[in-house]
Design an enzyme around this catalytic site. Structure first.
Site, PDB file in Angstrom:
ATOM      1  N   ASN A 214       8.792   4.465  30.546  1.00 26.18           N
ATOM      2  CA  ASN A 214       9.847   5.448  30.243  1.00 26.18           C
ATOM      3  C   ASN A 214      10.770   4.893  29.159  1.00 26.18           C
ATOM      4  OD1 ASN A 214      12.136   3.947  31.577  1.00 26.18           O
ATOM      5  ND2 ASN A 214      10.737   4.168  33.311  1.00 26.18           N
TER       6      ASN A 214
ATOM      7  N   PHE B 154      21.720   3.977  40.816  1.00 25.79           N
ATOM      8  CA  PHE B 154      22.009   4.859  39.691  1.00 25.79           C
ATOM      9  C   PHE B 154      21.171   6.120  39.849  1.00 25.79           C
ATOM     10  CE2 PHE B 154      24.541   3.046  36.171  1.00 25.79           C
ATOM     11  CZ  PHE B 154      24.988   1.926  36.846  1.00 25.79           C
TER      12      PHE B 154
ATOM     13  N   ASP C 108      10.489   2.582  46.814  1.00 23.20           N
ATOM     14  CA  ASP C 108      11.851   2.722  46.290  1.00 23.20           C
ATOM     15  C   ASP C 108      12.571   1.373  46.487  1.00 23.20           C
ATOM     16  OD1 ASP C 108      14.639   3.274  45.993  1.00 23.20           O
ATOM     17  OD2 ASP C 108      14.156   5.398  46.182  1.00 23.20           O
ATOM     18  N   ILE C 109      12.840   0.690  45.391  1.00 23.62           N
ATOM     19  CA  ILE C 109      13.382  -0.680  45.478  1.00 23.62           C
ATOM     20  C   ILE C 109      14.787  -0.690  46.078  1.00 23.62           C
ATOM     21  CG2 ILE C 109      14.050  -2.727  44.153  1.00 23.62           C
ATOM     22  CD1 ILE C 109      11.845  -1.944  42.135  1.00 23.62           C
TER      23      ILE C 109
HETATM   24  O1  C5P Z   1      15.253   8.684  42.884  1.00 27.18           O
HETATM   25  P1  C5P Z   1      15.632   8.195  41.546  1.00 27.18           P
HETATM   26  O2  C5P Z   1      14.537   7.485  40.814  1.00 27.18           O
HETATM   27  O3  C5P Z   1      16.304   9.190  40.682  1.00 27.18           O
HETATM   28  O4  C5P Z   1      16.781   7.122  41.871  1.00 27.18           O
HETATM   29  C1  C5P Z   1      17.316   6.288  40.922  1.00 27.18           C
HETATM   30  C2  C5P Z   1      17.827   5.044  41.574  1.00 27.18           C
HETATM   31  O5  C5P Z   1      16.834   4.522  42.437  1.00 27.18           O
HETATM   32  C3  C5P Z   1      18.098   3.942  40.584  1.00 27.18           C
HETATM   33  O6  C5P Z   1      19.114   3.119  41.104  1.00 27.18           O
HETATM   34  C4  C5P Z   1      16.766   3.205  40.523  1.00 27.18           C
HETATM   35  O7  C5P Z   1      16.932   1.873  40.117  1.00 27.18           O
HETATM   36  C5  C5P Z   1      16.317   3.306  41.966  1.00 27.18           C
HETATM   37  N1  C5P Z   1      14.865   3.344  42.161  1.00 27.18           N
HETATM   38  C6  C5P Z   1      14.274   2.264  42.785  1.00 27.18           C
HETATM   39  N2  C5P Z   1      12.935   2.253  43.015  1.00 27.18           N
HETATM   40  C7  C5P Z   1      12.177   3.304  42.656  1.00 27.18           C
HETATM   41  C8  C5P Z   1      12.761   4.406  42.028  1.00 27.18           C
HETATM   42  C9  C5P Z   1      14.112   4.391  41.780  1.00 27.18           C
HETATM   43  O8  C5P Z   1      14.966   1.294  43.112  1.00 27.18           O
HETATM   44  N3  C5P Z   1      10.867   3.252  42.899  1.00 27.18           N
END
Ligand code: C5P
Length: 397
Positions: free
Chosen positions: A208, A323, A305-306
């Site tokens: 991205n 964020f 989701d980290i």
């Molecule tokens: O759900 P979305 O991707 O919009 O959420 C954004 C937030 O979630 C950011 O803080 C991003 O670093 C985190 N994120 C994450 N792991 C993912 C996707 C998003 O930590 N796989």
């Protein structure tokens, strides 16, 4: 970074003086008011005119110059400074400062200066390693001076070794902590930044447009305020040369592993990274050939989701901030994510901030009396990150 800060450059007599011209420009570009004091030997290398032209200010060289004393006396000049950088700090200058010798303008000023002082020694490596220089440095550190060590490499004298003046940007980065309260001392902050890259085959990837600038700025600022910072950096995240522990990663899974490893028991975790929501279910080692295919369906698998995993960890960081980059309904979507991810706060912003130098957004956190929502006006990413750090500090764990 240095908006409206008064920075005094005390320029010593070494070949590295020429680098100080670049530094003066850099500081001015970043908003600082810069004034220069040069020793007599510094003037042998570069004339004061260079610095006068760059700063638009008279350069001070002589303790007994009535004209410049009338314009701004040496005591007044010392009081004017928010921070002082002495560079190149020669072994002679270090010796004089360590022993309170005040026999020229710069060393006299240093005896009346209350502002924080950073010394950037630069000299031949044998001079640097000499017992006297090391002893003087020890004394100066005890006296409260900050020191940025010289770098190693080719020296002007033709020898190789330690003694080079750091790059202007590194000097500017080292001045920043002098201007900030060290309120994050003793804290460990973990910040992830930048895009992730998910490979599909030997050449193709899914990624991205995130630049990693905001995360890198947050790391720089938190570190300049005294925190020990680990930056988990996706590809292309700028290296701001600051004192952070950097771990470079590529895929979402690598980023997850790196974050989990360091976030345990941390004080703060901030997830600024644009982690790919999906990765390819199958990765081909060979380049996938197009052949006659007119349409190709690929299968993607969801990445973990980290930030949610970090928020759910047993010894989770005291504060976890996510964020949310959205293209519409910013606040509504961000509030839903705040709940879903189990984080303490979320910064909602527009997707257009992603590869831009500026940012605006909303800070949203959960309080006893309901959800708190504050807007952050458009500003550059340094100011934006300062604003976020302020809000993280105010956030009750
Ligand atoms: O759900 P979305 O991707 O919009 O959420 C954004 C937030 O979630 C950011 O803080 C991003 O670093 C985190 N994120 C994450 N792991 C993912 C996707 C998003 O930590 N796989």
């Amino acid at each position: 970074m240095f908006q409206d800060k008064n920075i005094l450059l005390g320029i010593g007599g070494g070949i590295a003086v020429y680098r100080m011209a670049e530094l003066a420009r850099l500081l001015i570009k970043q908003g600082a008011n810069v004034r220069c004091v040069m020793t007599q030997s510094a003037c042998e290398f570069v004339t004061p005119l260079t610095f006068e032209a760059l700063t638009g200010e008279a350069v001070h060289t002589d303790l007994f110059d009535l004209t410049s004393e009338r314009a701004m006396g040496h005591i007044e000049l010392a009081r004017w400074a928010d921070a002082v950088l002495i560079a190149p700090a020669t072994s002679n200058l270090l010796a004089k400062l360590a022993h309170g010798i005040a026999d020229d303008l710069l060393t006299t000023m240093m005896q009346v200066c209350d502002a924080p002082v950073l010394l950037a020694p630069a000299m031949n490596s044998s001079m640097w390693e000499s017992a006297a220089t090391q002893r003087n440095l020890h004394t100066l550190k005890d006296d409260g001076f900050s020191v940025i060590d010289p770098r190693s490499g080719a020296l002007a004298c033709g020898e190789q070794g330690i003694g080079r003046l750091p790059e202007p940007q590194a000097l500017a980065d080292a001045i920043l902590p002098l201007l900030l309260p060290q309120s994050l001392q003793g804290q460990h902050w973990v910040i992830n930044a930048g895009p992730t890259i998910e490979p599909w085959d030997a050449v193709r990837v899914l990624t991205n447009r995130a630049s990693g600038t905001l995360g890198a700025r947050l790391a720089q600022y938190a570190s300049a305020m005294g925190a020990s910072v680990t930056l988990i950096a996706g590809v292309g995240t700028p290296n701001l040369g600051c004192d952070v522990q950097r771990v470079d990663v590529q895929t979402g899974d690598e980023m997850l592993q790196a974050c989990v490893q360091v976030a345990q028991g941390a004080d703060v975790f901030i997830g600024t990274a644009a982690v790919s929501d999906f990765r390819f279910s199958e990765v081909s080692e060979q380049k996938i050939k197009r052949g006659d295919t007119q349409q190709l369906n690929v299968q993607l698998a969801a990445n973990t989701d980290i930030v949610a995993s970090i928020a759910g960890m047993e010894h989770r960081p005291k504060k976890v901030i996510a964020f949310a980059a959205e293209s519409e309904k910013h606040i509504e979507y961000a509030k839903a994510k705040l709940e879903r991810k189990g984080v303490d706060a979320i910064v909602a912003n527009d997707v257009n901030n992603m590869d831009s130098d500026s940012a605006s957004g909303w800070w949203i956190d959960n309080r006893e009396n309901g959800i708190n929502e504050e807007s952050i006006e458009k500003c550059n990413k340094m100011q934006f990150s300062q604003e976020i750090i302020k809000k993280v500090m105010e956030l009750k764990p």
